[in-house]
Write a protein that holds these residues in place. Structure first.
Motif, mmCIF file in Angstrom:
data_model
loop_
_atom_site.group_PDB
_atom_site.id
_atom_site.type_symbol
_atom_site.label_atom_id
_atom_site.label_comp_id
_atom_site.label_asym_id
_atom_site.label_seq_id
_atom_site.Cartn_x
_atom_site.Cartn_y
_atom_site.Cartn_z
ATOM 1 N N GLY A 56 0.800 -1.213 0.000
ATOM 2 C CA GLY A 56 0.000 0.000 0.000
ATOM 3 C C GLY A 56 0.832 1.261 0.000
ATOM 4 N N LEU A 57 0.182 2.339 -0.401
ATOM 5 C CA LEU A 57 0.795 3.660 -0.483
ATOM 6 C C LEU A 57 -0.251 4.656 0.005
ATOM 7 N N VAL A 58 0.060 5.379 1.078
ATOM 8 C CA VAL A 58 -0.889 6.318 1.680
ATOM 9 C C VAL A 58 -0.236 7.684 1.816
ATOM 10 N N THR A 116 -10.276 2.506 5.651
ATOM 11 C CA THR A 116 -11.108 2.281 6.829
ATOM 12 C C THR A 116 -11.073 0.810 7.241
ATOM 13 N N ARG A 117 -11.208 -0.070 6.267
ATOM 14 C CA ARG A 117 -11.207 -1.507 6.569
ATOM 15 C C ARG A 117 -9.898 -1.939 7.217
ATOM 16 N N HIS A 118 -8.795 -1.540 6.656
ATOM 17 C CA HIS A 118 -7.497 -1.938 7.200
ATOM 18 C C HIS A 118 -7.270 -1.350 8.592
ATOM 19 N N CYS A 119 -7.659 -0.085 8.783
ATOM 20 C CA CYS A 119 -7.457 0.543 10.101
ATOM 21 C C CYS A 119 -8.303 -0.127 11.174
ATOM 22 N N LEU A 120 -9.539 -0.495 10.823
ATOM 23 C CA LEU A 120 -10.411 -1.124 11.816
ATOM 24 C C LEU A 120 -10.103 -2.606 11.988
ATOM 25 N N ASN A 121 -9.366 -3.206 11.059
ATOM 26 C CA ASN A 121 -8.914 -4.588 11.230
ATOM 27 C C ASN A 121 -7.792 -4.702 12.256
ATOM 28 N N VAL A 164 3.744 -5.092 24.150
ATOM 29 C CA VAL A 164 5.143 -5.480 24.143
ATOM 30 C C VAL A 164 5.846 -4.601 25.188
ATOM 31 N N PRO A 165 7.079 -4.929 25.565
ATOM 32 C CA PRO A 165 7.760 -4.116 26.594
ATOM 33 C C PRO A 165 7.831 -2.627 26.259
ATOM 34 N N GLN A 166 7.829 -2.293 24.966
ATOM 35 C CA GLN A 166 7.954 -0.886 24.564
ATOM 36 C C GLN A 166 6.616 -0.156 24.531
ATOM 37 N N GLY A 167 5.503 -0.887 24.658
ATOM 38 C CA GLY A 167 4.185 -0.258 24.607
ATOM 39 C C GLY A 167 3.194 -1.125 23.850
ATOM 40 N N LEU A 168 2.241 -0.485 23.186
ATOM 41 C CA LEU A 168 1.239 -1.201 22.401
ATOM 42 C C LEU A 168 1.633 -1.178 20.933
ATOM 43 N N LEU A 169 1.725 -2.363 20.356
ATOM 44 C CA LEU A 169 2.128 -2.502 18.970
ATOM 45 C C LEU A 169 0.921 -2.889 18.132
ATOM 46 N N MET A 170 0.729 -2.205 17.022
ATOM 47 C CA MET A 170 -0.370 -2.530 16.118
ATOM 48 C C MET A 170 -0.019 -3.781 15.318
ATOM 49 N N CYS A 171 -1.000 -4.677 15.152
ATOM 50 C CA CYS A 171 -0.737 -5.913 14.425
ATOM 51 C C CYS A 171 -2.051 -6.504 13.920
ATOM 52 N N LYS A 172 -1.946 -7.619 13.180
ATOM 53 C CA LYS A 172 -3.131 -8.354 12.745
ATOM 54 C C LYS A 172 -3.679 -9.150 13.921
ATOM 55 N N ASP A 173 -4.935 -9.582 13.818
ATOM 56 C CA ASP A 173 -5.526 -10.321 14.930
ATOM 57 C C ASP A 173 -4.920 -11.708 15.097
ATOM 58 N N SER A 174 -4.216 -12.206 14.083
ATOM 59 C CA SER A 174 -3.443 -13.445 14.197
ATOM 60 C C SER A 174 -2.450 -13.452 13.039
ATOM 61 N N PRO A 175 -1.326 -14.152 13.182
ATOM 62 C CA PRO A 175 -0.297 -14.104 12.137
ATOM 63 C C PRO A 175 -0.804 -14.496 10.752
ATOM 64 N N ARG A 176 -1.750 -15.427 10.670
ATOM 65 C CA ARG A 176 -2.238 -15.893 9.375
ATOM 66 C C ARG A 176 -3.597 -15.288 9.009
ATOM 67 N N SER A 177 -3.979 -14.277 9.718
ATOM 68 C CA SER A 177 -5.281 -13.662 9.467
ATOM 69 C C SER A 177 -5.365 -13.104 8.047
ATOM 70 N N LYS A 178 -6.534 -13.225 7.444
ATOM 71 C CA LYS A 178 -6.787 -12.652 6.128
ATOM 72 C C LYS A 178 -7.285 -11.207 6.228
ATOM 73 N N ILE A 204 -4.022 -5.255 7.281
ATOM 74 C CA ILE A 204 -3.865 -3.982 7.986
ATOM 75 C C ILE A 204 -2.800 -3.106 7.323
ATOM 76 N N ASP A 205 -2.379 -3.485 6.120
ATOM 77 C CA ASP A 205 -1.224 -2.825 5.506
ATOM 78 C C ASP A 205 -1.436 -1.333 5.260
ATOM 79 N N LEU A 206 -2.650 -0.940 4.892
ATOM 80 C CA LEU A 206 -2.907 0.493 4.717
ATOM 81 C C LEU A 206 -2.859 1.233 6.049
ATOM 82 N N ALA A 207 -3.203 0.547 7.125
ATOM 83 C CA ALA A 207 -3.083 1.154 8.450
ATOM 84 C C ALA A 207 -1.617 1.418 8.766
#
Length: 281
Positions: free
Chosen positions: A111-113, A221-226, A232-246, A249-252
């Motif tokens: 993605g490109l934002v 919107t979809r990617h951000c809300l996904n 993690v020790p450094q704080g809250l890290l944004m990620c997918k709901d599971s490693p193999r989730s479809k 979140i790339d646009l996020a």
């Protein structure tokens, strides 16, 4: 409520559900209700934490008020994201922007934002997402299309700062730096937790307080809300709901990088540059 069994005592108090988190009196009453006779609790400190705009509502309800929340780990709240919608001031050619790029080849999306410097308005410059079509098991990102989109972005807008996540695309980002200026195109490694946690929190806080805008793009919107958060020790890290989730979140991620690029461009004084005048003959 309390439940007893042999050798087990379960004690859980819940505050009134869905209280107004901006109403200090209601928040204080909820904290007192949730903690009951735990007189050692710092009520003032907890109230301040809940009222802090950087505290996500799901976190406030779940961790401070003991309310069970659906999607409690969600990165953004839909109502707050929707409140940042701005359809009255569209992005125009020649606008000064910052750009965030997150690339993949097969599994995740590319993605490109962009983020307009003067108001932080986010918009999508390109998305290449695996369609998950059984007839196209060998689908790959169209690299030439990505290259064309980057070229078009630099030709259409005044890009003050460009952050790109290097994995799979380090050579391309290096070429873009040579072509468009190594004082504008930079690598941004999203696998560095401290830096990414801070950048993610900055965009989250901007959404909460309404200090960012977007144009309503459904994919953004979809990617951000996904996106969800993981501690993690450094704080809250944004990620997918599971490693193999479809649920991509790339646009996020791109939005986080674009918003961070905007902040660094402004800090570097680049928003003070004047728009070039085009004279026709």
């Amino acid at each position: 409520m309390e439940y007893g069994a042999a050798g087990i005592l379960y004690d859980c108090r819940e505050a009134e559900r869905d209280i107004d988190l901006k109403d200090e009196a209601a928040v204080r009453a909820g904290v007192i209700d949730a903690y009951g006779d735990s007189h050692w609790v710092d009520v003032d400190g907890i109230v301040a934490a809940i009222l802090d705009p950087r505290t996500a509502p799901a976190v406030a309800y779940r961790f401070y008020l003991n309310n069970i929340q659906e999607n409690a780990d969600g990165w953004l709240v839909k109502a707050e994201w929707d409140a940042c919608l701005d359809e009255d001031d569209p992005i125009r050619p020649g606008d000064q922007i910052a750009v965030g790029f997150d690339g993949s080849l097969r599994g995740d999306a590319t993605g490109l934002v962009g983020a307009r410097l003067r108001d932080g308005k986010l918009f999508v410059l390109g998305l290449w997402e695996n369609p998950r079509d059984p007839k196209r098991p060998d689908w790959e990102v169209d690299i030439l299309a990505v290259e064309a989109a980057v070229k078009r972005a630099f030709e259409t807008y005044r890009i003050a700062w460009f952050y790109g996540d290097p994995p799979y695309w380090q050579e391309a980002i290096g070429r873009w730096a040579i072509t468009y200026g190594d004082d504008r195109v930079f690598e941004y490694w999203t696998n560095k937790p401290m830096r990414m946690c801070e950048a993610t929190e900055r965009l989250h806080s901007a959404v909460v307080v309404g200090d960012v805008k977007h144009d309503g793009d459904p994919n953004l919107t979809r990617h951000c809300l996904n996106a969800v958060t993981r501690e993690v020790p450094q704080g809250l890290l944004m990620c997918k709901d599971s490693p193999r989730s479809k649920r991509k979140i790339d646009l996020a991620v791109c939005a986080v990088l674009a918003f961070e690029a905007r902040a660094d461009a402004i800090a570097d004084g680049r928003m003070q540059s004047k728009r070039r005048r085009v004279v026709g003959f």
